[in-house]
Design a protein around this motif. Structure first.
Motif, PDB file in Angstrom:
ATOM      1  N   THR C 113       0.839  -1.200   0.000  1.00 21.47           N
ATOM      2  CA  THR C 113       0.000   0.000   0.000  1.00 21.47           C
ATOM      3  C   THR C 113       0.869   1.242   0.000  1.00 21.47           C
ATOM      4  OG1 THR C 113      -1.559  -1.165   1.395  1.00 21.47           O
ATOM      5  CG2 THR C 113      -1.857   1.196   1.170  1.00 21.47           C
ATOM      6  N   ARG C 121      -8.478   4.624   0.097  1.00 19.47           N
ATOM      7  CA  ARG C 121      -8.975   3.426   0.770  1.00 19.47           C
ATOM      8  C   ARG C 121      -9.368   2.362  -0.250  1.00 19.47           C
ATOM      9  NH1 ARG C 121      -6.558   4.040   5.056  1.00 19.47           N
ATOM     10  NH2 ARG C 121      -7.346   5.187   6.781  1.00 19.47           N
ATOM     11  N   HIS C 125      -5.862  -1.832  -0.364  1.00 15.34           N
ATOM     12  CA  HIS C 125      -5.463  -1.291   0.925  1.00 15.34           C
ATOM     13  C   HIS C 125      -6.223  -1.981   2.049  1.00 15.34           C
ATOM     14  CE1 HIS C 125      -4.675   1.616   4.117  1.00 15.34           C
ATOM     15  NE2 HIS C 125      -5.969   1.650   4.326  1.00 15.34           N
ATOM     16  N   GLU C 129      -4.752  -4.263   5.026  1.00 11.78           N
ATOM     17  CA  GLU C 129      -4.939  -3.901   6.432  1.00 11.78           C
ATOM     18  C   GLU C 129      -5.575  -5.064   7.195  1.00 11.78           C
ATOM     19  OE1 GLU C 129      -4.371  -0.663   8.290  1.00 11.78           O
ATOM     20  OE2 GLU C 129      -2.902  -0.827   6.679  1.00 11.78           O
TER      21      GLU C 129
END
Ligand SMILES: Nc1ncnc2c1ncn2[C@@H]1O[C@H](COP(=O)(O)OP(=O)(O)OP(=O)(O)O)[C@@H](O)[C@H]1O
Ligand SMILES: [Mg+2]
Lengths: 391, 333, 260
Positions: C113, C121, C125, C129
């Motif tokens: 990312t 977002r 990504h 995450e």
């Protein structure tokens, strides 16, 4: 100082305790209030000797710069003493493109100014981010001076005369046609206060939305809007792999490398993004009320003030940066009566602050506790460790 | 670009550059020693120097009154010696004050280094402003501003009443070498040799080196770090006082912000030579002074500072820890 | 044993610091799934060997190979991404970050990312995450640190910090895990627990290179042991062989076995 800390902490705690919708409402209310501040002209905080709208513009601009520099100093831990150089590059790029050599519209010049500043950041960072951290301070300081001396002496950017007639951002609604029309869509009056009794002040109106010579408030709104935008971006980035990589690099560069973080790349990224925000602020400054820039607008002292803003607020915390920027821009204007003593008092304040708040006014959560634990661990580690250990 | 000017004036440019560089070097010592011991950029060291220049000016006014006179270097020798002592005392006192007020409280609290830098910046502002406001301050405490009435405003340039007229001592390559430049170079070198020997030979010097290398083991070996740090500031102050005297001899005027640019240059010199390294400061100062002069000759005086900083960046690219490398005493890993 | 793949190979590695030869023609290898112990008195060159493997120093001569590939000239972060992770003799956590964030930094070694995907977002990504959090929490759980996930690393107890370092290294997804005295400062009981944990780490499919002062402990957990002294490899073999090796006994004689 302790009072400041306690109050801030308490406010933050209460805010976090609120339910979601209430939080949103509160934030919106607060934002509206901040937008209206130069019109509300609340007593005590309003500066009387100089235009309060202009002061609010300066505050917002300083806060914007501080948020940008916070990425470099606070997140990535790079001490940049030449941030004014980026500010100047942004301002001059705008001046050159919109007035001195071409006549671009402001919003066309703005992204170019940001891009040019970013490239400048990379060009400066590429060779210098490899040297030891402390050296970066002097190298960047030198960079700021180089830029200032260059614009002072290069005819192509106006030399000592500077650049004038930089166009303002475009108006919304009809342009003003003095002496008859104010232009814009509508006008908003300001408040005036008699003690604690407010009344409308028809002599002090702001036209929505004319960027002219009369009121500084529209410029304030523009900068504030960019500030809010940057704050959002800042938050999204900080809260991602990039933000973590910065924090890790700042905490322990070697360990970060070993965890797979290409630290140089991320430092360069922080430098470039910080520079971009500097360029943005510079560009906004160039096209602000006076539409005039010259080399004296970018003294080294300004860099130092920028750094002070970030660190006073608490390096690494975006709200700290905003508070720091606000204080550094506001206090000298508020206390103009003591004009001669402003810098002296500012200097003394900078000396006193670290003693009472060694992490800045609003430190990031990290530094709030720790310490004792760290010492205990040092002690335990010391039990069986060779002093020559390097990594 | 004007290379023929450089070639034609190479001797003059070199010698005046060395003189300038020698002054940088003396100031740089203060930065380098404090950095070596505390890893702190003592931003306010420029003010330590600036107060020294005023001490010199005040001694001149005190002894000589305020009517301006031209003097030869020899004719003012005694006055210079007195000034030197005054400047050293003044600078050392300011440096000591700095350590006491701006740093020790932070060290005690283990504040982050960035915060110490802020304190240093604050101290620099405060000291410089205090000098800028001195006429007001003097007025408050009810003193007639006798020492200061030579100039109208405290922020103006303060010119020595005694202007030293350089005399040619001998001629090299068509350039008459001036006594002032010789004195500046020789005096600086003497001061630096003295300091170098002091740090190498004395017990106190060993203390400095020990703290610079490893404060913890130094403490274990019974070195009193607080004393060492204070001593380091004082030594730096003494050197800055000497630099201030030489500066007033060579330049002849000062002002409340005179320290700033010299401070920046001196710090550049320290980094150039390798910070924390005494001999590096000397070398860095001389290289910087000469390079600046050459650069100014080629590109024009207005680019002098640019030449200095570009040189710094170039040297750091090739030698990331300066020409001679870091360290006060011995190499650190 | 010889059927297994070579993970790491040191081939005649010499490393000098000026006049000091910290590693002197050292050769050894680690096979997949092994726990290789590295022991030796203080200053023997154990940490230096780690540093040579993980790219802190370039070797003066010889070669370090990982999965058959020379590591010469590779940057430290590149080596990590190839699949070698390490801990540090002196704890080097990111003190201002939470335990979970520390592990996330490790997990990020597998992610890419950048600024733009963070700003918008993007799906990638979010996937990364989520993956990081999942992997991170799982590792914290494994190390018994799950309840401390939101604690700042600097505020953790000493033992938790040591374990967090291991979790962080594991999060980078390495084939080879290099642990530099992970039990330093522990009492005997804690040490035993940690060795048990290391065995479980191996069972999860990691190959482990372990530096440990405590001979007895190392004997219990390792498959093979390499002994260094003054930068030279003086012995190599199974724990039993090492225990009876006269050179090793001599090296450790006079040196308190329990120096740690
Ligand atoms: N960067 C360096 N520069 C100079 N010498 C070094 C460096 N790193 C290590 N050494 C030296 O190399 C030798 C081996 O050190 P090393 O740290 O590898 O020992 P070790 O086996 O890990 O010891 P310990 O059990 O104490 O951790 C020591 O003599 C040390 O002083
Ligand atoms: Mg070791």
């Amino acid at each position: 100082m302790g009072v400041v800390r306690e109050n801030l902490d308490r406010v933050a705690r209460r805010y976090r305790a609120l339910p979601g919708p209430a939080r949103v409402a509160l934030v919106v209310l607060l934002v509206v209030l901040v937008y209206l501040l130069p019109l509300l002209r609340p007593p005590i905080i309003t500066t009387n000797q100089i235009d309060f709208g202009g002061v609010m513009f300066a505050i917002a601009a300083f806060a914007l710069v501080a948020v940008g520099l916070n990425v470099v100093i606070g997140y990535a831990g790079l001490l940049d003493l030449g941030y004014v150089g980026f500010y100047a590059v942004g301002a001059y790029t705008t001046g050159v493109l919109t007035s001195y050599h071409a006549h671009w519209a402001f919003f066309l010049a703005l992204p170019v100014a940001i891009a040019v500043t970013m490239v400048t950041g990379v060009l400066l960072g590429w060779p210098t981010l490899r040297v030891r951290g402390d050296y970066l301070a002097i190298v960047t300081l030198g960079f700021g001076e180089i830029i200032r001396i260059a614009v002072t002496n290069v005819e192509w950017v106006g030399a000592a005369r500077g650049i004038k007639d930089i166009p303002h951002p475009p108006n919304i609604g009809p342009d003003p046609e003095p002496p008859f029309g104010d232009g814009g869509l509508f006008t908003i009056p300001s408040l005036q206060w008699d003690g604690i009794v407010p009344s409308l002040d028809s002599g002090r109106e702001t036209t929505f939305l004319v960027f002219g010579a009369v009121s500084a408030v529209p410029y304030y709104w523009l900068v504030l809007s960019f500030l809010i935008l940057i704050l959002f971006a800042d938050r999204l980035i900080k809260d991602s792999r990039v933000g973590r990589a910065w924090e890790a690099t700042r905490e322990d560069e070697d360990a970060a490398e070993h965890m797979g973080v290409p630290t140089f790349k991320f430092k360069l990224l922080a430098f470039a993004l910080g520079a971009a925000v500097g360029g943005l602020s510079g560009s906004l400054y160039a096209s602000s009320q006076s539409g005039y820039i010259n080399p004296q607008s970018f003294p080294l002292l300004l860099s130092i003030l920028f750094v002070a803003a970030v660190i006073v607020g608490g390096a690494g915390n975006r709200w700290g940066a905003i508070i720091g920027g606000t204080l550094v821009a506001y206090l000298p204007e508020r206390f103009r009566e003591f004009a001669d003593f402003r810098l002296l008092v500012f200097g003394l304040a900078l000396m006193i602050l670290p003693v009472y708040r060694s992490q800045g006014l609003l430190p990031p959560r990290r530094t709030i506790r720790a310490r004792a634990a760290a010492e205990e661990i040092e002690h335990l580690e010391g039990r069986d460790e060779a002093p020559t250990e390097v990594v | 670009m004007n290379f023929s000017f450089l070639v034609n004036h190479i001797v003059e440019l070199s010698i005046t550059g060395l003189a300038l560089g020698a002054i940088y070097a003396l100031i740089a010592l203060g930065y380098t020693m404090v950095y070596g011991v505390l890893q702190l950029i003592n931003f306010a060291h420029s003010e330590v120097f600036m107060y020294g220049t005023f001490a010199v000016a005040w001694v001149f006014v005190f002894v000589h009154g305020t009517t301006s006179v031209n003097q030869t270097l020899g004719g003012t020798a005694g006055l210079l010696l007195l000034s030197l002592l005054a400047a050293m005392a003044m600078s050392a006192a300011i440096a000591m004050l700095l350590e006491r007020v701006a740093y020790r409280p932070l060290l005690k609290r283990k504040a982050p280094r960035l915060m110490a830098l802020i304190s240093a910046i604050g101290a620099s502002f405060a000291l410089s402003e205090l000098m800028g406001l001195r006429d007001r301050v003097v007025g408050w405490v009810g003193l007639r501003d006798d020492l200061d009435n030579y100039v109208s405003k405290a922020r103006d340039v303060y010119t020595n009443p005694v202007t030293i007229q350089p005399q040619t001592v001998f001629t090299v390559g068509g350039y008459g070498v001036k006594d002032v430049d010789i004195m500046v170079i020789v005096a600086s070198l003497l001061m630096m040799v003295a300091l170098d020997q002091f740090v190498r030979r004395t017990r106190f010097g060993r203390g400095i080196r020990a703290v610079a290398q490893d404060p913890e083991s130094a403490a274990l070996m019974g070195v009193n770090a607080t004393r060492v740090i204070r001593g380091t500031f004082i030594l730096g102050g003494i050197m800055a006082g000497a630099a201030a005297t030489l500066y007033m001899v060579k330049i002849g005027s000062t002002r409340q912000n005179a320290g700033f640019i010299f401070g920046v240059k001196a710090f550049t010199a320290a980094v150039l030579g390798g910070i924390g390294n005494l001999r590096g400061a000397l070398l860095g100062g001389l290289v910087l002074g000469v390079a600046e002069n050459y650069g100014a000759a080629i590109f024009g005086t207005q680019w002098k500072d640019v030449v200095a900083f570009v040189l710094l960046i170039l040297i750091l690219l090739v030698r990331p820890s300066g020409i001679l490398g870091e360290s006060l005493g011995k190499a650190r890993a | 044993m010889s059927e297994r793949t070579r993970v790491l190979e040191l081939d005649d590695v010499t490393l000098r610091f000026g006049g000091l030869t910290a590693l002197d023609s050292v050769s050894f290898h680690i096979d997949e799934g092994e726990i290789l112990g590295m022991i030796g008195p203080n200053g023997a060159g154990k940490t230096t060997a780690f540093n040579a493997i993980t790219g802190v120093y370039q070797v003066t001569s010889g070669e370090v190979r990982f999965a058959g590939r020379s590591l010469a000239g590779l940057k430290r972060h590149a080596i990590t991404k190839l699949g070698i992770a390490r801990t540090f003799q002196n704890i080097r956590l990111f003190g201002s970050m939470t335990a979970l964030e520390n592990v996330l930094v490790g997990a990020d070694a597998n992610h890419s990312t950048g600024v733009l995907s963070a700003l918008f977002r993007t799906a990638k990504h979010r996937r990364e995450e989520d993956d990081g959090h999942e992997r991170g929490m799982e590792l914290l759980e494994f190390m018994g640190l799950a309840s401390r996930a939101d604690e700042l690393a600097a505020n953790l107890s000493y033992g938790d910090q040591r374990r967090l370092e291991i979790a962080r290294a594991m999060a980078t997804g390495p084939k080879l895990l290099c642990l530099d005295e992970p039990a330093a400062g522990f009492n005997p009981q804690e040490k035993a627990q940690l060795m048990e944990l290391i065995r479980r780490v191996r069972d999860r499919g990691f190959t482990v290179l372990l530096i440990e002062h405590d001979m007895r402990l190392v004997m219990g957990v390792t498959d093979r042991i390499v002994v260094l002294e003054f930068g030279k490899k003086i012995a190599e073999g199974t724990p039993a062989e090492i225990r009876d090796n006269p050179a090793v006994i001599a090296a450790y004689l006079g040196v308190d076995e329990d120096a740690s």
